[in-house]
Design an enzyme around this catalytic site. Structure first.
Site, PDB file in Angstrom:
ATOM      1  N   ARG A 121       0.806  -1.246   0.000  1.00 30.69           N
ATOM      2  CA  ARG A 121       0.000   0.000   0.000  1.00 30.69           C
ATOM      3  C   ARG A 121       0.830   1.282   0.000  1.00 30.69           C
ATOM      4  NH1 ARG A 121      -3.302  -2.871   3.873  1.00 30.69           N
ATOM      5  NH2 ARG A 121      -4.929  -3.947   2.700  1.00 30.69           N
ATOM      6  N   LYS A 143       4.688  11.417 -11.083  1.00 27.50           N
ATOM      7  CA  LYS A 143       3.802  10.628 -11.957  1.00 27.50           C
ATOM      8  C   LYS A 143       4.456   9.273 -12.179  1.00 27.50           C
ATOM      9  CE  LYS A 143       1.317  13.947 -14.808  1.00 27.50           C
ATOM     10  NZ  LYS A 143       1.162  14.468 -16.182  1.00 27.50           N
ATOM     11  N   GLU A 185      12.487  17.443 -24.443  1.00 26.73           N
ATOM     12  CA  GLU A 185      11.790  17.901 -23.229  1.00 26.73           C
ATOM     13  C   GLU A 185      12.396  19.203 -22.708  1.00 26.73           C
ATOM     14  OE1 GLU A 185       9.003  16.549 -22.297  1.00 26.73           O
ATOM     15  OE2 GLU A 185       9.047  14.358 -22.526  1.00 26.73           O
ATOM     16  N   LYS A 227       9.953  22.619 -13.872  1.00 26.89           N
ATOM     17  CA  LYS A 227       9.047  21.503 -13.554  1.00 26.89           C
ATOM     18  C   LYS A 227       8.666  21.537 -12.079  1.00 26.89           C
ATOM     19  CE  LYS A 227       7.559  16.922 -14.116  1.00 26.89           C
ATOM     20  NZ  LYS A 227       7.560  15.689 -14.853  1.00 26.89           N
ATOM     21  N   GLU A 237      -2.407  17.698 -11.455  1.00 22.04           N
ATOM     22  CA  GLU A 237      -2.799  18.104 -12.806  1.00 22.04           C
ATOM     23  C   GLU A 237      -4.277  18.457 -12.940  1.00 22.04           C
ATOM     24  OE1 GLU A 237      -0.645  16.130 -16.026  1.00 22.04           O
ATOM     25  OE2 GLU A 237      -2.501  16.183 -17.177  1.00 22.04           O
ATOM     26  N   ARG A 241      -0.451  22.104 -14.559  1.00 20.79           N
ATOM     27  CA  ARG A 241       0.472  20.997 -14.864  1.00 20.79           C
ATOM     28  C   ARG A 241       0.222  20.403 -16.249  1.00 20.79           C
ATOM     29  NH1 ARG A 241       2.864  16.122 -11.031  1.00 20.79           N
ATOM     30  NH2 ARG A 241       4.134  15.223 -12.685  1.00 20.79           N
ATOM     31  N   ASN A 245       2.283  18.775 -20.758  1.00 20.96           N
ATOM     32  CA  ASN A 245       1.930  17.785 -21.778  1.00 20.96           C
ATOM     33  C   ASN A 245       1.934  18.375 -23.183  1.00 20.96           C
ATOM     34  OD1 ASN A 245       1.536  15.339 -20.393  1.00 20.96           O
ATOM     35  ND2 ASN A 245      -0.288  16.228 -19.462  1.00 20.96           N
ATOM     36  N   HIS A 248       2.272  16.153 -26.182  1.00 21.61           N
ATOM     37  CA  HIS A 248       2.123  14.766 -25.728  1.00 21.61           C
ATOM     38  C   HIS A 248       0.846  14.097 -26.236  1.00 21.61           C
ATOM     39  CE1 HIS A 248       5.495  15.879 -23.256  1.00 21.61           C
ATOM     40  NE2 HIS A 248       5.493  14.748 -22.584  1.00 21.61           N
ATOM     41  N   HIS A 252       1.859  10.819 -27.619  1.00 16.52           N
ATOM     42  CA  HIS A 252       1.448   9.530 -27.057  1.00 16.52           C
ATOM     43  C   HIS A 252       0.721   8.690 -28.106  1.00 16.52           C
ATOM     44  CE1 HIS A 252       1.599  10.820 -22.521  1.00 16.52           C
ATOM     45  NE2 HIS A 252       2.781  10.543 -23.016  1.00 16.52           N
ATOM     46  N   HIS A 265      10.238   8.175 -26.725  1.00 14.62           N
ATOM     47  CA  HIS A 265       9.280   9.126 -26.164  1.00 14.62           C
ATOM     48  C   HIS A 265       9.615  10.563 -26.585  1.00 14.62           C
ATOM     49  CE1 HIS A 265       6.432  10.893 -23.380  1.00 14.62           C
ATOM     50  NE2 HIS A 265       7.409  11.612 -22.851  1.00 14.62           N
TER      51      HIS A 265
HETATM   52  P1  NAD Z   1      14.297   4.743 -21.262  1.00  7.59           P
HETATM   53  O1  NAD Z   1      14.018   4.650 -19.831  1.00  7.59           O
HETATM   54  O2  NAD Z   1      13.798   3.656 -22.162  1.00  7.59           O
HETATM   55  O3  NAD Z   1      15.874   4.880 -21.446  1.00  7.59           O
HETATM   56  C1  NAD Z   1      16.393   4.995 -22.737  1.00  7.59           C
HETATM   57  C2  NAD Z   1      17.505   3.960 -23.011  1.00  7.59           C
HETATM   58  O4  NAD Z   1      18.727   4.398 -22.438  1.00  7.59           O
HETATM   59  C3  NAD Z   1      17.239   2.588 -22.444  1.00  7.59           C
HETATM   60  O5  NAD Z   1      17.703   1.614 -23.356  1.00  7.59           O
HETATM   61  C4  NAD Z   1      18.097   2.576 -21.183  1.00  7.59           C
HETATM   62  O6  NAD Z   1      18.460   1.281 -20.777  1.00  7.59           O
HETATM   63  C5  NAD Z   1      19.297   3.354 -21.640  1.00  7.59           C
HETATM   64  N1  NAD Z   1      20.046   4.046 -20.598  1.00  7.59           N
HETATM   65  C6  NAD Z   1      19.575   4.700 -19.515  1.00  7.59           C
HETATM   66  N2  NAD Z   1      20.553   5.363 -18.906  1.00  7.59           N
HETATM   67  C7  NAD Z   1      21.688   5.101 -19.590  1.00  7.59           C
HETATM   68  C8  NAD Z   1      23.036   5.521 -19.457  1.00  7.59           C
HETATM   69  N3  NAD Z   1      23.388   6.418 -18.529  1.00  7.59           N
HETATM   70  N4  NAD Z   1      23.931   5.041 -20.316  1.00  7.59           N
HETATM   71  C9  NAD Z   1      23.563   4.189 -21.318  1.00  7.59           C
HETATM   72  N5  NAD Z   1      22.310   3.777 -21.534  1.00  7.59           N
HETATM   73  C10 NAD Z   1      21.383   4.253 -20.664  1.00  7.59           C
HETATM   74  O7  NAD Z   1      13.730   6.115 -21.886  1.00  7.59           O
HETATM   75  P2  NAD Z   1      13.645   7.605 -21.318  1.00  7.59           P
HETATM   76  O8  NAD Z   1      13.675   8.459 -22.512  1.00  7.59           O
HETATM   77  O9  NAD Z   1      14.598   7.841 -20.221  1.00  7.59           O
HETATM   78  O10 NAD Z   1      12.194   7.666 -20.652  1.00  7.59           O
HETATM   79  C11 NAD Z   1      11.026   7.533 -21.422  1.00  7.59           C
HETATM   80  C12 NAD Z   1       9.896   7.109 -20.516  1.00  7.59           C
HETATM   81  O11 NAD Z   1       9.679   8.113 -19.536  1.00  7.59           O
HETATM   82  C13 NAD Z   1       8.592   6.902 -21.239  1.00  7.59           C
HETATM   83  O12 NAD Z   1       7.991   5.704 -20.810  1.00  7.59           O
HETATM   84  C14 NAD Z   1       7.758   8.084 -20.805  1.00  7.59           C
HETATM   85  O13 NAD Z   1       6.383   7.813 -20.797  1.00  7.59           O
HETATM   86  C15 NAD Z   1       8.282   8.330 -19.416  1.00  7.59           C
HETATM   87  N6  NAD Z   1       8.079   9.697 -18.936  1.00  7.59           N
HETATM   88  C16 NAD Z   1       7.519   9.864 -17.711  1.00  7.59           C
HETATM   89  C17 NAD Z   1       7.336  11.128 -17.202  1.00  7.59           C
HETATM   90  C18 NAD Z   1       6.791  11.308 -15.813  1.00  7.59           C
HETATM   91  O14 NAD Z   1       6.500  12.452 -15.436  1.00  7.59           O
HETATM   92  N7  NAD Z   1       6.667  10.267 -15.026  1.00  7.59           N
HETATM   93  C19 NAD Z   1       7.725  12.253 -17.948  1.00  7.59           C
HETATM   94  C20 NAD Z   1       8.295  12.054 -19.199  1.00  7.59           C
HETATM   95  C21 NAD Z   1       8.471  10.771 -19.682  1.00  7.59           C
HETATM   96  N1  GLY Z   2       5.657  14.960 -18.008  1.00 13.40           N
HETATM   97  C1  GLY Z   2       4.438  15.583 -17.628  1.00 13.40           C
HETATM   98  C2  GLY Z   2       4.265  15.772 -16.158  1.00 13.40           C
HETATM   99  O1  GLY Z   2       5.067  15.346 -15.353  1.00 13.40           O
HETATM  100  O2  GLY Z   2       3.292  16.324 -15.753  1.00 13.40           O
END
Ligand code: NAD
Ligand code: GLY
Length: 359
Positions: A121, A143, A185, A227, A237, A241, A245, A248, A252, A265
């Site tokens: 939980r 998020k 971003e 941010k 949001e 907030r 997006n 997005h 998305h 992404h």
């Molecule tokens: P990812 O997590 O897939 O990482 C990208 C690649 O880089 C992967 O293959 C990973 O293994 C590799 N990697 C990571 N760090 C590394 C390093 N230092 N050296 C070598 N390789 C490395 O992709 P991302 O772009 O980091 O994140 C995208 C995700 O984030 C999406 O799922 C998206 O929806 C999410 N996201 C969430 C929020 C939020 O607010 N929670 C905001 C934006 C994006």
């Molecule tokens: N990436 C959008 C948010 O965190 O609200």
């Protein structure tokens, strides 16, 4: 030099530490892990690069360490992968004082945050982002989510970390395509909120493209400041907030409809921002010179600015499931001018359909 910012959320406030070599700084972790089990959640790519160092740091900070390595990729941001975290925690008899430590990009961060939101939980977690995208965006703000085949990030929870530790040196090992995706971003923050920051990104574009340490430190810090300020105003949001997006809703749809992992992404967000800017012009909200300037900056970094050739029905199907939508109406974040975006809940469907026919 290390910077410390705060996400101000009352009793759930937390620090963001930004600097080179912070993976080795036990003091930054001590308050969050001493006397507890710290479960490092990472993936099979990042584990061999940084897990050993982080484990040694957490142990110096007084934690017992557990490591959980997940398969790598957006296609694995699923229930099955989430369950692997629970399997490992339960097998180790991890109790409620266990703290999860997300070591990786946004996929690891979102999965770990969701696991922390729901295991017994709700337990604590710390974010240690290692991609540019995660350092400027996904590790901050609480998020958490997994994907559903019908829609991106559709299952999740708001659950703030207790700290974010950004070691900018980890970006040295990031593949070029992933690095550039993160720049999308960074550009987003300038476009929606701070035209001076956008001016600066344009001025420093060559240095940023070369991963210059000084330029990167400023880009990460300013992105996190923006941010953090927005999240502090509107954690869940219900208003401002949603501006984060920008791009997005289109982005998305691109990621989901193309198949998770085909577009990164950040790439999908770049093409989505270009679409949102062009649609803002079509709607008479923004001048075409503003949209052109944004598109030129994205293209200069090598980001995609043209959408894939989906059928209009595909766009509408996926955009129709966006979390910002209300009462069956598509909500979009649009530009009034660079540095100033708005949430538009009154999107005219005929106009959107015409746009999707020739974006
Ligand atoms: P990812 O997590 O897939 O990482 C990208 C690649 O880089 C992967 O293959 C990973 O293994 C590799 N990697 C990571 N760090 C590394 C390093 N230092 N050296 C070598 N390789 C490395 O992709 P991302 O772009 O980091 O994140 C995208 C995700 O984030 C999406 O799922 C998206 O929806 C999410 N996201 C969430 C929020 C939020 O607010 N929670 C905001 C934006 C994006
Ligand atoms: N990436 C959008 C948010 O965190 O609200």
């Amino acid at each position: 030099m290390t910077a410390k910012l705060m996400v101000e959320l009352g009793e759930r406030s937390y620090p963001i530490h930004i600097g080179e070599g912070l993976l080795d700084e036990a003091e930054l972790f001590r308050a969050h892990v001493t006397g507890r089990t710290a479960a490092i959640v990472t993936n099979e790519t990042v584990a061999p690069l940084y897990a050993q160092r982080l484990a040694a740091t957490l142990e110096r900070a007084g934690a017992a360490c557990l490591r959980i390595a997940l398969p790598d990729g957006e296609a694995f941001k699923t229930w099955e992968t989430l369950n692997r975290i629970f399997d490992a925690l339960l097998a180790a008899q991890a109790d409620r004082r266990t703290v999860l430590v997300a070591l990786g990009g946004g996929v690891v961060g979102d999965l770990t945050g969701f696991a922390a939101a729901t295991y017994q939980r709700g337990i604590a977690h710390v974010q240690v982002p290692t991609t540019l995208l995660a350092q400027v965006d996904s590790s901050v703000g609480g998020k958490t989510a997994i994907n559903h085949p019908l829609g991106k990030n559709m299952i999740g929870a708001f659950h703030q970390p207790s700290a974010v530790v950004v070691d900018t040196a980890t970006l040295a090992s990031l593949p070029p395509r992933e690095y550039v995706a993160g720049l999308a971003e960074v550009v987003k923050y300038g476009a929606i909120h701070d035209v001076k920051f956008l001016d600066w990104i344009e001025d420093q574009a060559d240095l940023l493209a070369r991963r210059d340490a000084g330029a990167l430190a400023h880009a990460i810090r300013r992105s996190c400041e923006i941010k953090a300020a927005i999240v502090a105003q509107d954690e869940r949001e219900s208003g401002v907030r949603a501006l984060l997006n920008f791009g997005h809703t289109f982005g998305h749809a691109i990621e989901s409809a193309a198949g998770y992992g085909k577009w990164l992404h950040g790439e999908a967000v770049a093409a989505g921002m270009a679409m949102a800017a062009r649609f803002s012009v079509r709607q008479g909200r923004a001048r075409s010179s503003e949209a052109d300037r944004l598109v030129a900056l994205l293209a200069r970094f090598g980001l995609p600015v043209r959408p894939p050739d989906f059928d209009r029905r595909v766009w509408l199907e996926y955009m129709g499931r966006d979390k910002k939508n209300e009462a069956g109406r598509i909500t979009l974040v649009l530009l009034e001018r660079l540095g100033h975006a708005v949430v538009a809940k009154d999107t005219s469907m005929p106009e959107l359909e015409a746009f999707l026919g020739s974006p």
